[in-house]
Design an enzyme around this catalytic site. Structure first.
Site, PDB file in Angstrom:
ATOM      1  N   ASP A   1       0.207  -7.666   1.114  1.00 32.75           N
ATOM      2  CA  ASP A   1       0.671  -6.301   1.361  1.00 32.75           C
ATOM      3  C   ASP A   1       2.194  -6.203   1.316  1.00 32.75           C
ATOM      4  O   ASP A   1       2.807  -5.483   2.091  1.00 32.75           O
ATOM      5  CB  ASP A   1       0.146  -5.772   2.699  1.00 32.75           C
ATOM      6  CG  ASP A   1       0.213  -4.248   2.786  1.00 32.75           C
ATOM      7  OD1 ASP A   1       0.241  -3.595   1.724  1.00 32.75           O
ATOM      8  OD2 ASP A   1       0.264  -3.705   3.902  1.00 32.75           O
TER       9      ASP A   1
ATOM     10  N   SER B   1       4.899   1.965   7.941  1.00 39.46           N
ATOM     11  CA  SER B   1       4.578   0.858   7.036  1.00 39.46           C
ATOM     12  C   SER B   1       5.754   0.513   6.133  1.00 39.46           C
ATOM     13  O   SER B   1       6.306   1.376   5.459  1.00 39.46           O
ATOM     14  CB  SER B   1       3.371   1.219   6.172  1.00 39.46           C
ATOM     15  OG  SER B   1       2.193   1.232   6.918  1.00 39.46           O
TER      16      SER B   1
ATOM     17  N   HIS C   1       0.819  -1.220   0.000  1.00 36.40           N
ATOM     18  CA  HIS C   1       0.000   0.000   0.000  1.00 36.40           C
ATOM     19  C   HIS C   1       0.851   1.267   0.000  1.00 36.40           C
ATOM     20  O   HIS C   1       0.349   2.343  -0.316  1.00 36.40           O
ATOM     21  CB  HIS C   1      -0.975   0.002   1.181  1.00 36.40           C
ATOM     22  CG  HIS C   1      -0.360   0.184   2.528  1.00 36.40           C
ATOM     23  ND1 HIS C   1      -0.123  -0.860   3.398  1.00 36.40           N
ATOM     24  CD2 HIS C   1       0.066   1.290   3.173  1.00 36.40           C
ATOM     25  CE1 HIS C   1       0.413  -0.399   4.512  1.00 36.40           C
ATOM     26  NE2 HIS C   1       0.528   0.912   4.401  1.00 36.40           N
TER      27      HIS C   1
END
Length: 402
Positions: A171, A248, A141
């Site tokens: 992901d 992230s 993402h």
């Protein structure tokens, strides 16, 4: 007071931009460690007793001091290999669509300059270097819907990175930069983690580069459904080390400074909880993305949940089933035209074994299926209305959204 179309656009833009800020960058022990190349051929490492670190007394140049501990040592080892990833992409401008309404055009005039149909969206995430020649790993993402990103190293150097592959199912994404002799991380083992062990996160939360947070492993094998992202196919590591937007794609480390997971800020409402993709899963996916550019995931087409006496009663009542066991992995639903449907599985079946291995949780079933290959035949033993039956199911490829 009559507003011009430009004034309205400014007001609405502030609302939209404020609500979408940071979208790209958020969402979301083996003593022997491995390099990325070595781990490509590693499947499951044997469990070992966890190592409890001691503080390292004495900083460099400061005899008798206590300024360097195992956390600082781990960060010194890995920090240079953690990068900031800045991504930009074009997204549809909702203001432009709204102002196409003829009623609004009547209020603000026909001669006003039209609003652009697309706007530029920017986000920041983290990543880490797997190989000295510029192979990087991050979250999908973070780099979604873009082909190139800006990669900044801790020493200040900046490179254009090419996104070589993205796997939204786990992901995980991989990026390549043109550079040599880069610092790299060492990959550890997440298979034998125990709640209570140290966990160290490094990343760029909220744009604050090279931020270090520490906590413990709170839990392991959290299913995607438990975490609140049922579309993913990952058994997550749960930690209380602070993981915020921008973290992230950064590494989660053990006490020895080895990467055991990839941090992912997938729950915007998570406070005091963070989640990471186990490094074995991330490295396997990264290897496929580097070599093939895409990943095929084995797919059965069942919805599972862990069984308990109260849940059994609820499912039996709601779906008019006859589930007998009080514990196990119950199939709540079977997709039409799926491998499971073709193989004979039905809602209400309680999975007892897969390929002869006892299954007690949905996470175990998910992990075993994910470790197989598309086209493999799995022998699934179930309890159906009190009777034990076996079915052979040939897995298909996970259907990707088009």
């Amino acid at each position: 007071m009559k507003l011009s179309l430009k004034q309205l656009a400014v007001y609405l833009s502030l609302v939209v931009i404020g609500g979408g800020a940071g979208l790209l960058g958020s969402r979301y022990l083996l003593p022997q460690s491995y390099s990325f190349r070595q781990l490509k051929n590693v499947t499951v490492a044997p469990p070992v007793d966890p190592v409890v670190p001691n503080s390292v007394n004495g900083a460099v140049g400061s005899p008798g001091g206590d300024n360097v501990n195992f956390i600082a040592n781990a960060v010194q080892k890995v920090g240079p290999a953690v990068v900031r990833i800045n991504a930009t992409r074009k997204v549809a401008n909702p203001i432009s669509d709204a102002l196409k309404n003829p009623l609004l055009r009547r209020f603000f005039g026909e001669n006003e300059q039209p609003i652009p149909e697309e706007r530029i969206e920017r986000g920041t995430g983290s990543g880490f270097i797997l190989s000295a020649n510029g192979e990087l790993l991050t979250n999908a993402h973070v780099v979604a819907d873009t082909d190139t990103v800006q990669v900044t190293l801790k020493d200040g150097r900046t490179f254009e990175g090419k996104v070589l592959g993205v796997d939204a199912v786990t992901d995980v994404a991989v990026v390549k930069i043109k550079a040599n002799k880069l610092p790299t991380v060492r990959l550890g083992n997440s298979q034998n983690l125990i709640p209570g062990q140290w966990a160290i996160a490094i990343g760029n939360p909220l744009g604050l580069d090279n931020t270090v947070t520490i906590g413990i492993i709170s839990a392991t094998d959290r299913t995607s459904a438990q975490v609140g992202v049922p579309e993913k196919r990952v058994s997550f590591i749960q930690t209380d080390a602070a993981i915020n937007p921008g973290n992230s794609g950064g590494p989660l480390l053990n006490a020895q400074g080895e990467v055991i997971g990839v941090n992912t800020a997938i729950r915007a409402d998570a406070q005091g909880l963070g989640f990471a993709i186990p490094i074995e899963t991330a490295a396997r996916i990264a290897n496929e993305l580097f070599t093939k550019g895409r990943v095929e995931h084995p797919f059965l087409g069942i919805e599972m949940t862990d069984l308990s006496p109260s849940k059994k009663q609820q499912i039996n009542l709601e779906n008019q089933l006859n589930i007998q066991p009080d514990a196990g992995v119950v199939i709540k639903g079977v997709l039409e035209n799926s491998p499971a449907k073709q193989g004979g599985l039905l809602p209400g079946d309680v999975i007892q074994k897969v390929n002869g291995k006892p299954m007690r949780t949905a996470a175990q079933v998910q992990k075993l299926v994910e470790s197989s290959s598309v086209g493999d035949v799995l022998e699934i033993e179930v309890n159906r209305s009190g009777r034990t039956q076996s079915f052979k199911v040939q897995s298909g490829a996970y259907p990707h959204k088009k």
